[in-house]
Write a protein that holds these residues in place. Structure first.
Motif, PDB file in Angstrom:
ATOM      1  N   ASN A 197     -59.818 -89.914  35.019  1.00 39.98           N
ATOM      2  CA  ASN A 197     -60.314 -88.830  34.712  1.00 39.98           C
ATOM      3  C   ASN A 197     -61.454 -89.365  33.489  1.00 39.98           C
ATOM      4  N   LEU A 198     -61.993 -90.366  33.509  1.00 38.12           N
ATOM      5  CA  LEU A 198     -63.072 -90.759  32.899  1.00 38.12           C
ATOM      6  C   LEU A 198     -64.427 -90.951  33.022  1.00 38.12           C
ATOM      7  N   SER A 199     -65.223 -91.063  32.754  1.00 42.90           N
ATOM      8  CA  SER A 199     -67.295 -90.589  33.195  1.00 42.90           C
ATOM      9  C   SER A 199     -67.141 -91.930  34.277  1.00 42.90           C
ATOM     10  N   ALA A 200     -67.932 -92.974  34.860  1.00 46.18           N
ATOM     11  CA  ALA A 200     -68.385 -94.230  35.454  1.00 46.18           C
ATOM     12  C   ALA A 200     -68.195 -95.514  34.409  1.00 46.18           C
ATOM     13  N   PRO A 201     -68.511 -95.980  34.495  1.00 45.06           N
ATOM     14  CA  PRO A 201     -68.781 -97.000  33.513  1.00 45.06           C
ATOM     15  C   PRO A 201     -69.889 -97.563  33.385  1.00 45.06           C
ATOM     16  N   THR A 202     -70.963 -97.342  32.262  1.00 46.49           N
ATOM     17  CA  THR A 202     -72.539 -97.560  32.504  1.00 46.49           C
ATOM     18  C   THR A 202     -72.588 -99.153  32.581  1.00 46.49           C
ATOM     19  N   GLU A 203     -74.129 -99.306  32.639  1.00 48.04           N
ATOM     20  CA  GLU A 203     -74.374-100.536  32.913  1.00 48.04           C
ATOM     21  C   GLU A 203     -74.317-101.837  32.193  1.00 48.04           C
ATOM     22  N   PHE A 204     -74.803-101.210  31.159  1.00 48.89           N
ATOM     23  CA  PHE A 204     -74.137-101.948  29.714  1.00 48.89           C
ATOM     24  C   PHE A 204     -73.197-102.742  29.147  1.00 48.89           C
ATOM     25  N   GLU A 205     -72.074-101.480  30.255  1.00 46.97           N
ATOM     26  CA  GLU A 205     -70.538-101.375  29.914  1.00 46.97           C
ATOM     27  C   GLU A 205     -70.167-102.372  30.914  1.00 46.97           C
ATOM     28  N   GLN A 206     -71.113-102.586  32.001  1.00 46.72           N
ATOM     29  CA  GLN A 206     -70.581-103.161  33.286  1.00 46.72           C
ATOM     30  C   GLN A 206     -70.936-104.478  32.938  1.00 46.72           C
ATOM     31  N   VAL A 229     -64.781 -88.539  28.528  1.00 48.12           N
ATOM     32  CA  VAL A 229     -63.394 -88.047  28.499  1.00 48.12           C
ATOM     33  C   VAL A 229     -63.103 -86.907  29.447  1.00 48.12           C
ATOM     34  N   ASN A 230     -62.533 -86.121  30.956  1.00 47.12           N
ATOM     35  CA  ASN A 230     -62.649 -85.501  31.246  1.00 47.12           C
ATOM     36  C   ASN A 230     -61.267 -84.964  32.083  1.00 47.12           C
ATOM     37  N   GLY A 231     -60.295 -85.160  30.971  1.00 50.31           N
ATOM     38  CA  GLY A 231     -58.787 -85.408  31.384  1.00 50.31           C
ATOM     39  C   GLY A 231     -57.890 -85.972  30.935  1.00 50.31           C
ATOM     40  N   PRO A 232     -56.875 -85.875  31.090  1.00 50.57           N
ATOM     41  CA  PRO A 232     -55.805 -86.682  30.215  1.00 50.57           C
ATOM     42  C   PRO A 232     -56.077 -87.867  30.409  1.00 50.57           C
ATOM     43  N   VAL A 233     -55.723 -88.978  29.428  1.00 48.60           N
ATOM     44  CA  VAL A 233     -55.693 -90.556  29.587  1.00 48.60           C
ATOM     45  C   VAL A 233     -54.859 -91.496  28.186  1.00 48.60           C
ATOM     46  N   SER A 234     -54.645 -92.096  28.805  1.00 51.68           N
ATOM     47  CA  SER A 234     -53.441 -93.180  27.827  1.00 51.68           C
ATOM     48  C   SER A 234     -54.679 -94.332  27.148  1.00 51.68           C
ATOM     49  N   VAL A 235     -54.546 -94.801  26.345  1.00 50.47           N
ATOM     50  CA  VAL A 235     -55.826 -95.885  25.180  1.00 50.47           C
ATOM     51  C   VAL A 235     -54.878 -96.557  24.344  1.00 50.47           C
TER      52      VAL A 235
END
Length: 145
Positions: free
Chosen positions: A108-117, A135-141
């Motif tokens: 439910n999250l956006s794809a990792p960015t290049e910097f994140e990778q 965030v595009n839906g339910p998530v636990s962090v």
């Protein structure tokens, strides 16, 4: 009332009044803008996402498309270790100090960015930078993994 005041005093009185009116309007405009945003979200059928911060035992409701870091900070969730508190970039994706672990809802999250990778290449695949995560839906962090 103004007849008894001198020119300078009238100017100060008017300036004070204008400041008070401006402050009142700003507060109310923020409120009305907030209400308008909610109405728009509801009328467009936009969905909401629950963000559960496990360590803090806190659940936050966010509109789809919300930034994870912003939602955490808005709701009093501390993302940063001591180093991060001293050296964070303010959410521009430059420092890598807002690392979180996604326990559930990775899909439910956006794809990792290049910097994140690049920054997280030696970390588990469920680690993300909160500032780069939408965030595009339910998530636990889990914060500060």
């Amino acid at each position: 009332m103004l007849r008894h005041l001198r020119g300078r005093e009238v100017g100060e009185c008017v300036a004070n009044f204008v400041q008070q009116v401006r402050a009142f309007l700003q507060k109310n405009l923020y409120f009305f803008a907030f209400l308008h945003k909610i109405e728009k979200e509801l009328s467009l059928g936009g969905s909401m996402a629950n963000i559960t911060f496990i360590n803090e035992q806190k659940e936050v409701i966010a509109a789809d498309g919300a930034n994870l870091r912003e939602k955490a900070l808005q709701n009093g969730v501390d993302l940063y270790t001591l180093k991060g508190k001293l050296m964070n970039c303010g959410g521009y994706g430059q420092c890598g100090t807002c690392i979180v672990e996604i326990v559930e809802g990775l899909e439910n999250l956006s794809a990792p960015t290049e910097f994140e990778q690049r920054k997280l290449k030696k970390k588990p695949s469920n680690y993300r930078l909160a500032c780069q995560t939408i965030v595009n839906g339910p998530v636990s962090v889990k914060t500060k993994p």
